[in-house]
Design a protein around this motif. Structure first.
Motif, PDB file in Angstrom:
ATOM      1  N   ASP A 151       2.573  97.655  58.911  1.00 39.25           N
ATOM      2  CA  ASP A 151       3.767  96.809  58.832  1.00 39.25           C
ATOM      3  C   ASP A 151       3.646  95.855  57.641  1.00 39.25           C
ATOM      4  O   ASP A 151       2.583  95.712  57.042  1.00 39.25           O
ATOM      5  CB  ASP A 151       4.053  96.103  60.161  1.00 39.25           C
ATOM      6  CG  ASP A 151       3.075  95.009  60.529  1.00 39.25           C
ATOM      7  OD1 ASP A 151       2.646  94.230  59.648  1.00 39.25           O
ATOM      8  OD2 ASP A 151       2.736  94.901  61.722  1.00 39.25           O
ATOM      9  N   ILE A 152       4.735  95.220  57.301  1.00 37.77           N
ATOM     10  CA  ILE A 152       4.807  94.434  56.078  1.00 37.77           C
ATOM     11  C   ILE A 152       3.872  93.227  56.114  1.00 37.77           C
ATOM     12  O   ILE A 152       3.212  92.919  55.117  1.00 37.77           O
ATOM     13  CB  ILE A 152       6.268  94.006  55.775  1.00 37.77           C
ATOM     14  CG1 ILE A 152       7.186  95.248  55.748  1.00 37.77           C
ATOM     15  CG2 ILE A 152       6.364  93.224  54.481  1.00 37.77           C
ATOM     16  CD1 ILE A 152       6.691  96.417  54.920  1.00 37.77           C
ATOM     17  N   ASP A 153       3.754  92.548  57.246  1.00 33.58           N
ATOM     18  CA  ASP A 153       2.808  91.421  57.342  1.00 33.58           C
ATOM     19  C   ASP A 153       1.372  91.899  57.156  1.00 33.58           C
ATOM     20  O   ASP A 153       0.570  91.237  56.492  1.00 33.58           O
ATOM     21  CB  ASP A 153       2.944  90.707  58.693  1.00 33.58           C
ATOM     22  CG  ASP A 153       4.208  89.869  58.783  1.00 33.58           C
ATOM     23  OD1 ASP A 153       4.739  89.473  57.719  1.00 33.58           O
ATOM     24  OD2 ASP A 153       4.668  89.620  59.910  1.00 33.58           O
ATOM     25  N   GLN A 154       1.031  93.050  57.736  1.00 33.03           N
ATOM     26  CA  GLN A 154      -0.310  93.604  57.570  1.00 33.03           C
ATOM     27  C   GLN A 154      -0.551  93.998  56.114  1.00 33.03           C
ATOM     28  O   GLN A 154      -1.648  93.800  55.585  1.00 33.03           O
ATOM     29  CB  GLN A 154      -0.504  94.834  58.467  1.00 33.03           C
ATOM     30  CG  GLN A 154      -0.579  94.514  59.940  1.00 33.03           C
ATOM     31  CD  GLN A 154      -0.549  95.773  60.797  1.00 33.03           C
ATOM     32  OE1 GLN A 154       0.091  96.768  60.458  1.00 33.03           O
ATOM     33  NE2 GLN A 154      -1.241  95.715  61.926  1.00 33.03           N
ATOM     34  N   LEU A 155       0.470  94.541  55.462  1.00 31.04           N
ATOM     35  CA  LEU A 155       0.358  94.934  54.063  1.00 31.04           C
ATOM     36  C   LEU A 155       0.015  93.723  53.196  1.00 31.04           C
ATOM     37  O   LEU A 155      -0.856  93.785  52.326  1.00 31.04           O
ATOM     38  CB  LEU A 155       1.678  95.573  53.611  1.00 31.04           C
ATOM     39  CG  LEU A 155       1.697  96.316  52.301  1.00 31.04           C
ATOM     40  CD1 LEU A 155       0.848  97.575  52.377  1.00 31.04           C
ATOM     41  CD2 LEU A 155       3.136  96.692  51.939  1.00 31.04           C
TER      42      LEU A 155
END
Length: 173
Positions: A151-155
């Protein structure tokens, strides 16, 4: 950034960009995912090509806080593709994982996954494939050997953590 310090400065400067500009880029232009993928590409290339010694024998578990609970991949070169769970991250080389990310992003094996309600990017899927046949190991060119949906936060967190593999140099300019 001075040209002679590029290799040492890029990871630190990229981390600053991600930490300080990512939200602004999303709010003003809606381009956070593009920005993060480009930052991540620069980081994985410079870390895997110029700072391999900084990774050494570190394991994937150093990134567990910014990775999904599982992904599809090989545990080492030529092993069978399998689901790799978080509990197994301590057995996977961080360098090997970074090389798979590098290959997937560099060769544009990226799929965007949208939120069905608002149409915004929810996550990205990055894949890597074998680039040649290896009869000895039963591998055919084009067989998938890595796939992660993040997901974008993890990225964003992953880009920051990869940049931390290269310690900031202290110098006066």
């Amino acid at each position: 950034m001075c040209p002679e310090f590029y290799i040492d400065d890029l990871p630190f400067n990229t981390r600053r960009l991600v930490e300080e500009c990512s939200s602004y880029i999303e709010e003003t232009m809606g381009l956070e995912v593009t920005f993060l993928i480009n930052c991540l590409l620069g980081l994985v290339v410079i870390v895997s090509e110029k700072h391999k010694d900084k990774i050494g024998s570190k394991k994937l578990s150093i990134f567990s806080s910014c990775l999904p609970d599982k992904f599809i991949g090989t545990r080492y070169k030529y092993s069978q593709i399998d689901t790799i769970e978080k509990k197994d991250y301590c057995h996977i080389s961080a360098s090997y994982f970074i090389s798979k990310l590098r290959n997937g992003i560099s060769h544009q094996n990226i799929d965007g996954n949208k939120n069905v309600v608002n149409g915004n990017w929810e996550s990205v899927t990055i894949k890597d494939f074998y680039f040649e046949d290896d009869e000895q190991h039963g591998i055919r060119k084009g067989d998938k050997n890595f796939q992660i949906t993040i997901d974008i936060d993890q990225l964003k967190k992953l880009a920051i953590e990869i940049s931390k593999l290269v310690p900031e140099k202290t110098r006066s300019n």
